[in-house]
Write a protein that holds these residues in place. Structure first.
Motif, PDB file in Angstrom:
ATOM      1  N   GLU A 328     -26.276 -84.627 -61.908  1.00 41.24           N
ATOM      2  CA  GLU A 328     -27.382 -84.145 -62.725  1.00 41.24           C
ATOM      3  C   GLU A 328     -27.912 -85.243 -63.650  1.00 41.24           C
ATOM      4  OE1 GLU A 328     -28.397 -80.361 -65.652  1.00 41.24           O
ATOM      5  OE2 GLU A 328     -26.327 -80.811 -65.106  1.00 41.24           O
ATOM      6  N   GLN A 329     -27.018 -86.049 -64.194  1.00 40.24           N
ATOM      7  CA  GLN A 329     -27.445 -87.163 -65.057  1.00 40.24           C
ATOM      8  C   GLN A 329     -28.298 -88.176 -64.278  1.00 40.24           C
ATOM      9  OE1 GLN A 329     -23.949 -88.858 -66.822  1.00 40.24           O
ATOM     10  NE2 GLN A 329     -23.429 -87.003 -67.981  1.00 40.24           N
ATOM     11  N   GLU A 330     -27.847 -88.500 -63.067  1.00 40.09           N
ATOM     12  CA  GLU A 330     -28.622 -89.439 -62.259  1.00 40.09           C
ATOM     13  C   GLU A 330     -29.988 -88.865 -61.882  1.00 40.09           C
ATOM     14  OE1 GLU A 330     -27.895 -92.626 -61.568  1.00 40.09           O
ATOM     15  OE2 GLU A 330     -26.231 -92.276 -62.950  1.00 40.09           O
ATOM     16  N   LEU A 331     -30.019 -87.541 -61.615  1.00 45.85           N
ATOM     17  CA  LEU A 331     -31.304 -86.907 -61.319  1.00 45.85           C
ATOM     18  C   LEU A 331     -32.230 -86.959 -62.526  1.00 45.85           C
ATOM     19  CD1 LEU A 331     -30.384 -83.762 -59.190  1.00 45.85           C
ATOM     20  CD2 LEU A 331     -31.831 -85.672 -58.515  1.00 45.85           C
ATOM     21  N   GLN A 332     -31.654 -86.778 -63.719  1.00 50.18           N
ATOM     22  CA  GLN A 332     -32.476 -86.874 -64.928  1.00 50.18           C
ATOM     23  C   GLN A 332     -33.063 -88.274 -65.082  1.00 50.18           C
ATOM     24  OE1 GLN A 332     -29.881 -85.592 -68.069  1.00 50.18           O
ATOM     25  NE2 GLN A 332     -30.129 -83.396 -67.593  1.00 50.18           N
ATOM     26  N   ARG A 333     -32.239 -89.289 -64.732  1.00 48.02           N
ATOM     27  CA  ARG A 333     -32.743 -90.658 -64.815  1.00 48.02           C
ATOM     28  C   ARG A 333     -33.861 -90.886 -63.801  1.00 48.02           C
ATOM     29  NH1 ARG A 333     -31.327 -96.168 -63.604  1.00 48.02           N
ATOM     30  NH2 ARG A 333     -29.890 -95.560 -61.967  1.00 48.02           N
ATOM     31  N   VAL A 334     -33.687 -90.376 -62.571  1.00 42.01           N
ATOM     32  CA  VAL A 334     -34.746 -90.480 -61.564  1.00 42.01           C
ATOM     33  C   VAL A 334     -36.004 -89.753 -62.025  1.00 42.01           C
ATOM     34  CG1 VAL A 334     -35.402 -89.844 -59.211  1.00 42.01           C
ATOM     35  CG2 VAL A 334     -33.126 -90.775 -59.663  1.00 42.01           C
ATOM     36  N   SER A 335     -35.812 -88.601 -62.642  1.00 40.47           N
ATOM     37  CA  SER A 335     -36.949 -87.830 -63.145  1.00 40.47           C
ATOM     38  C   SER A 335     -37.682 -88.584 -64.241  1.00 40.47           C
ATOM     39  CB  SER A 335     -36.469 -86.472 -63.668  1.00 40.47           C
ATOM     40  OG  SER A 335     -37.555 -85.731 -64.191  1.00 40.47           O
ATOM     41  N   HIS A 336     -36.904 -89.265 -65.087  1.00 41.22           N
ATOM     42  CA  HIS A 336     -37.525 -90.055 -66.160  1.00 41.22           C
ATOM     43  C   HIS A 336     -38.359 -91.210 -65.580  1.00 41.22           C
ATOM     44  CE1 HIS A 336     -37.989 -91.889 -70.094  1.00 41.22           C
ATOM     45  NE2 HIS A 336     -37.559 -93.040 -69.589  1.00 41.22           N
ATOM     46  N   ILE A 337     -37.792 -91.889 -64.574  1.00 39.83           N
ATOM     47  CA  ILE A 337     -38.534 -92.978 -63.940  1.00 39.83           C
ATOM     48  C   ILE A 337     -39.807 -92.451 -63.292  1.00 39.83           C
ATOM     49  CG2 ILE A 337     -38.465 -94.687 -62.077  1.00 39.83           C
ATOM     50  CD1 ILE A 337     -35.472 -95.009 -62.645  1.00 39.83           C
ATOM     51  N   THR A 338     -39.729 -91.270 -62.670  1.00 37.63           N
ATOM     52  CA  THR A 338     -40.904 -90.675 -62.034  1.00 37.63           C
ATOM     53  C   THR A 338     -41.978 -90.377 -63.058  1.00 37.63           C
ATOM     54  OG1 THR A 338     -39.480 -89.698 -60.350  1.00 37.63           O
ATOM     55  CG2 THR A 338     -41.708 -88.800 -60.561  1.00 37.63           C
ATOM     56  N   ARG A 339     -41.568 -89.799 -64.193  1.00 37.49           N
ATOM     57  CA  ARG A 339     -42.554 -89.484 -65.235  1.00 37.49           C
ATOM     58  C   ARG A 339     -43.198 -90.760 -65.776  1.00 37.49           C
ATOM     59  NH1 ARG A 339     -38.483 -85.880 -66.762  1.00 37.49           N
ATOM     60  NH2 ARG A 339     -37.831 -87.297 -68.444  1.00 37.49           N
ATOM     61  N   GLN A 340     -42.393 -91.828 -65.954  1.00 40.72           N
ATOM     62  CA  GLN A 340     -42.952 -93.076 -66.462  1.00 40.72           C
ATOM     63  C   GLN A 340     -43.934 -93.690 -65.461  1.00 40.72           C
ATOM     64  OE1 GLN A 340     -42.572 -94.028 -69.537  1.00 40.72           O
ATOM     65  NE2 GLN A 340     -41.310 -92.198 -69.775  1.00 40.72           N
ATOM     66  N   THR A 341     -43.593 -93.580 -64.178  1.00 39.69           N
ATOM     67  CA  THR A 341     -44.511 -94.101 -63.159  1.00 39.69           C
ATOM     68  C   THR A 341     -45.838 -93.351 -63.195  1.00 39.69           C
ATOM     69  OG1 THR A 341     -42.635 -94.683 -61.743  1.00 39.69           O
ATOM     70  CG2 THR A 341     -44.795 -94.544 -60.698  1.00 39.69           C
ATOM     71  N   LEU A 342     -45.770 -92.016 -63.343  1.00 38.69           N
ATOM     72  CA  LEU A 342     -47.003 -91.242 -63.444  1.00 38.69           C
ATOM     73  C   LEU A 342     -47.793 -91.583 -64.700  1.00 38.69           C
ATOM     74  CD1 LEU A 342     -45.782 -87.716 -62.239  1.00 38.69           C
ATOM     75  CD2 LEU A 342     -47.462 -89.195 -61.118  1.00 38.69           C
ATOM     76  N   SER A 343     -47.078 -91.857 -65.799  1.00 39.27           N
ATOM     77  CA  SER A 343     -47.775 -92.132 -67.066  1.00 39.27           C
ATOM     78  C   SER A 343     -48.590 -93.418 -66.996  1.00 39.27           C
ATOM     79  CB  SER A 343     -46.763 -92.213 -68.215  1.00 39.27           C
ATOM     80  OG  SER A 343     -45.930 -93.354 -68.069  1.00 39.27           O
ATOM     81  N   PHE A 344     -48.195 -94.351 -66.135  1.00 40.32           N
ATOM     82  CA  PHE A 344     -48.948 -95.599 -65.999  1.00 40.32           C
ATOM     83  C   PHE A 344     -50.329 -95.350 -65.400  1.00 40.32           C
ATOM     84  CE2 PHE A 344     -45.092 -97.986 -66.777  1.00 40.32           C
ATOM     85  CZ  PHE A 344     -45.573 -99.143 -67.369  1.00 40.32           C
ATOM     86  N   TYR A 345     -50.479 -94.284 -64.652  1.00 42.88           N
ATOM     87  CA  TYR A 345     -51.739 -94.058 -63.938  1.00 42.88           C
ATOM     88  C   TYR A 345     -52.432 -92.778 -64.393  1.00 42.88           C
ATOM     89  CZ  TYR A 345     -49.485 -97.618 -61.265  1.00 42.88           C
ATOM     90  OH  TYR A 345     -48.836 -98.779 -60.909  1.00 42.88           O
ATOM     91  N   ARG A 346     -51.976 -92.225 -65.507  1.00 43.03           N
ATOM     92  CA  ARG A 346     -52.626 -91.071 -66.115  1.00 43.03           C
ATOM     93  C   ARG A 346     -53.006 -91.443 -67.542  1.00 43.03           C
ATOM     94  NH1 ARG A 346     -48.809 -85.915 -64.375  1.00 43.03           N
ATOM     95  NH2 ARG A 346     -49.364 -85.877 -62.150  1.00 43.03           N
ATOM     96  N   GLU A 347     -54.146 -92.100 -67.702  1.00 44.99           N
ATOM     97  CA  GLU A 347     -54.587 -92.547 -69.016  1.00 44.99           C
ATOM     98  C   GLU A 347     -55.249 -91.385 -69.761  1.00 44.99           C
ATOM     99  OE1 GLU A 347     -54.276 -93.981 -71.681  1.00 44.99           O
ATOM    100  OE2 GLU A 347     -54.858 -96.012 -71.145  1.00 44.99           O
ATOM    101  N   SER A 348     -54.945 -91.266 -71.050  1.00 47.76           N
ATOM    102  CA  SER A 348     -55.580 -90.248 -71.878  1.00 47.76           C
ATOM    103  C   SER A 348     -57.029 -90.620 -72.117  1.00 47.76           C
ATOM    104  CB  SER A 348     -54.840 -90.119 -73.216  1.00 47.76           C
ATOM    105  OG  SER A 348     -54.817 -91.375 -73.872  1.00 47.76           O
ATOM    106  N   LYS A 349     -57.894 -89.606 -72.288  1.00 51.59           N
ATOM    107  CA  LYS A 349     -59.313 -89.850 -72.494  1.00 51.59           C
ATOM    108  C   LYS A 349     -59.615 -90.246 -73.931  1.00 51.59           C
ATOM    109  CE  LYS A 349     -60.749 -86.703 -68.811  1.00 51.59           C
ATOM    110  NZ  LYS A 349     -61.563 -85.505 -68.469  1.00 51.59           N
ATOM    111  N   GLN A 350     -58.794 -89.847 -74.865  1.00 51.35           N
ATOM    112  CA  GLN A 350     -58.991 -90.159 -76.271  1.00 51.35           C
ATOM    113  C   GLN A 350     -57.752 -90.888 -76.796  1.00 51.35           C
ATOM    114  OE1 GLN A 350     -61.771 -89.648 -77.915  1.00 51.35           O
ATOM    115  NE2 GLN A 350     -62.762 -88.573 -76.202  1.00 51.35           N
ATOM    116  N   PRO A 351     -57.936 -91.813 -77.770  1.00 46.23           N
ATOM    117  CA  PRO A 351     -56.765 -92.490 -78.339  1.00 46.23           C
ATOM    118  C   PRO A 351     -55.842 -91.496 -79.038  1.00 46.23           C
ATOM    119  CG  PRO A 351     -58.743 -92.955 -79.623  1.00 46.23           C
ATOM    120  CD  PRO A 351     -59.195 -92.261 -78.380  1.00 46.23           C
ATOM    121  N   VAL A 352     -54.562 -91.751 -78.906  1.00 44.76           N
ATOM    122  CA  VAL A 352     -53.549 -90.865 -79.491  1.00 44.76           C
ATOM    123  C   VAL A 352     -52.546 -91.713 -80.261  1.00 44.76           C
ATOM    124  CG1 VAL A 352     -53.781 -89.125 -77.685  1.00 44.76           C
ATOM    125  CG2 VAL A 352     -52.150 -90.998 -77.395  1.00 44.76           C
ATOM    126  N   SER A 353     -51.703 -91.062 -81.030  1.00 47.75           N
ATOM    127  CA  SER A 353     -50.628 -91.758 -81.741  1.00 47.75           C
ATOM    128  C   SER A 353     -49.531 -92.110 -80.747  1.00 47.75           C
ATOM    129  CB  SER A 353     -50.071 -90.870 -82.862  1.00 47.75           C
ATOM    130  OG  SER A 353     -51.073 -90.632 -83.841  1.00 47.75           O
TER     131      SER A 353
END
Length: 569
Positions: A328-353
């Motif tokens: 489960e811990q390794e899956l959480q790490r894989v899930s974290h990497i997946t979310r970070q990969t998605l965040s690189f290509y999902r830019e917010s439309k407005q600046p945020v903190s």
């Protein structure tokens, strides 16, 4: 003989009968015969006509021939006019001498022999005619010389204007002989290649520039001879050894003994095209990675839930539950990497903190495998919340690029320090968040430090596009921040620090009392100019060079210096 070719013969005598006899004798010459019975008539005729020869009686009642000859010779026009005296009395030697002094060229005694008179007059007539012809030829020659001189002056002015225009051209324009010897080298060539005109005139251009042709040089010469022109891309070297790619057009002159070469530097253009192709590839890979990460994320969530249920299932013993927890811990790490990969290509439309620590940690996660392979130790020092207002994706790109560069600088391992703290930017005179990425790699040479933030400059040979730091600097400047670099070298050990300053609310006037040692060291660490090697100093409030101490603890000994700052070498 035309009327224009006839010459004028002046006959002067006070007796009309003699003038008539002279006219009859000289008529066979076919020239213009002018008669004068007195000195005044003779002078008038001379002034009105171009006289070839004067036939003059010595003895005349009003003015004798000697006096008239003296008067004629005093006039500038008639100093070279031939004068022949006719005398009916015997003249002694003193009289002849006086006549010659008065300007006479010959004497004829009475009785006059017609053949002798015609022969002597004919000689001076032909002499005058040839003299007049020579004068006309000389005048014509002078006009031609004057006209040619004016043409040459105009052409020289045109050539000078063309040379000035050629010097204003940004392209390198070179004229060379067929054997390669340089004849003309404009200012554009001086700027492009670095050699002054006087350094290359007479030298072989392609030996000087170490030209590499895309085809054998014999084919280039054959094309020039056949079509009078050739064009293609050449590889050449400047005076300082830089390699250039130039688009060159060669044209052979009409005589076939000289070649005009016009070259334009297209090195950056080709690099930009290659960088664009690489960027398009990376963008396509990024889109594919985003799609894959999105598709993986859904089944990954289901698998995570299943392992959560499985971990507490009564059928598992203690060892099975432990294995399920690890999975489960390794899956959480894989899930974290997946979310970070998605965040690189999902830019917010407005600046945020955006918390800077999270951006740095995300970049480390993506580089975790390389960090482990290269045995690079991570030293995190987050002493400030470090929250900035902006777009996470582009800020993450800046820090990922800086961290990736630091990792590539340490192929044999080392220490990577990430430091975030609030500090005073004494260059911009305001408070800011200072993010430092420090590595113990091979360092940056001073000559490279001056060009780090220039587009297409890379120290990675063919592995880099030379755009990473330039893009990063542009992003940071978009936030009214700045980025600097310092490199320190001592006893074979190196430390390099890239520091990003991002503004926060407030200015230097609101922290006027901040005279702490930390602020002082921050001021000393500010670079003389962005992107250039400058002073390198770090420390704590007690003045201890903390960064140097950390490196010494990793085995980098002997890098302390009693001076508070060090000049990068």
């Amino acid at each position: 003989m035309t009327a224009d070719d006839k010459v004028n013969i002046l006959m002067v005598d006070d007796q009309p009968a003699k003038l008539l006899s002279y006219e009859v004798i000289l008529a066979e010459l076919g020239e213009n015969l002018i008669k004068a019975t007195s000195a005044s008539e003779a002078m008038g005729a001379l002034l009105k006509n171009d006289i070839a020869v004067v036939l003059m009686d010595v003895s005349m009642p009003d003015v004798d021939g000697f006096a008239l000859a003296d008067e004629i010779r005093q006039h500038p026009r008639f100093r070279k006019t031939a004068i022949i005296f006719i005398s009916g009395v015997h003249l002694n030697d003193s009289d002849k001498i006086q006549g010659y002094r008065s300007g006479a060229v010959d004497y004829i005694s009475v009785p006059v022999i017609p053949e002798v008179l015609r022969a002597k007059i004919g000689i001076f007539v032909e002499l005058h005619r040839k003299t007049r012809l020579l004068e006309r030829l000389n005048s014509d020659l002078e006009r031609r010389v004057e006209h040619r001189t004016e043409e040459l002056k105009q052409r020289e002015e045109q050539f000078r204007n063309r040379a000035e225009l050629l010097d204003l051209a940004t392209e390198a324009i070179v004229e060379r002989a067929w054997d390669g010897a340089v004849r003309f080298w404009n200012a554009g060539a001086e700027d492009l290649y670095g050699w002054r005109r006087e350094d290359v005139l007479g030298h072989n251009i392609h030996k000087k520039l170490q030209t590499v042709f895309p085809v054998p040089f014999s084919e280039v010469e054959a094309a020039l001879k056949a079509r009078k022109t050739w064009q293609g891309n050449l590889i050449q070297r400047t005076r300082d050894g830089r390699e250039l790619i130039v688009a060159c057009r060669k044209t052979l002159n009409l005589e076939g003994n000289a070649v005009l070469e016009v070259s334009r530097d297209i090195t950056h253009q080709l690099q930009a095209e290659e960088a664009l192709r690489e960027t398009e590839k990376l963008a396509a890979m990024g889109r594919v990675a985003g799609i894959i990460a999105h598709e993986i994320n859904n089944p990954l969530a289901a698998i995570t839930n299943i392992f959560y249920l499985l971990r507490n299932h009564p059928s598992l013993n203690e060892e099975g539950r432990r294995y399920a927890a690890l999975a489960e811990q390794e899956l959480q790490r894989v899930s974290h990497i997946t979310r970070q990969t998605l965040s690189f290509y999902r830019e917010s439309k407005q600046p945020v903190s955006v918390p800077v620590e999270e951006l740095l940690d995300d970049a480390l996660v993506l580089q975790e495998r390389v960090l482990q392979i290269r045995h690079i130790a991570i030293d995190k020092r987050y002493s400030s919340p470090g929250v900035v207002h902006g777009f996470p994706a582009e800020l993450r790109q800046v820090f990922l690029n800086l961290i990736a560069n630091a990792i590539q600088a340490m192929p044999d391992g080392g220490v990577l320090r990430l430091q975030v703290r609030e500090a005073a930017d004494w260059v911009a005179r305001r408070r800011c968040i200072a993010i430092s990425i420090v590595d113990t790699g091979h360092g940056i040479r001073p000559e490279d430090a001056k060009r780090l933030f220039q587009p297409f400059f890379s120290t990675k040979s063919t592995k880099g596009t030379g755009l990473g730091l330039w893009i990063s600097k542009g992003i940071v400047q978009k936030y009214s921040g700045r980025i600097s670099c310092r490199s320190y070298r001592y006893q074979g050990k190196c430390t390099t620090c890239f520091r990003v300053f991002l503004p926060v609310v407030g200015s230097l006037s609101s922290i006027a009392g901040a005279g702490t040692e930390e602020a002082r060291l921050e001021h000393e660490a500010s670079p003389g100019s962005e992107g250039q090697a400058s002073r390198f100093a770090y420390g704590s409030s007690s003045g201890e060079p903390a960064l140097v101490s950390a490196f010494e603890r990793q085995g980098y000994t002997g890098i302390r210096d009693p001076a508070p700052t060090r000049q990068a070498r």
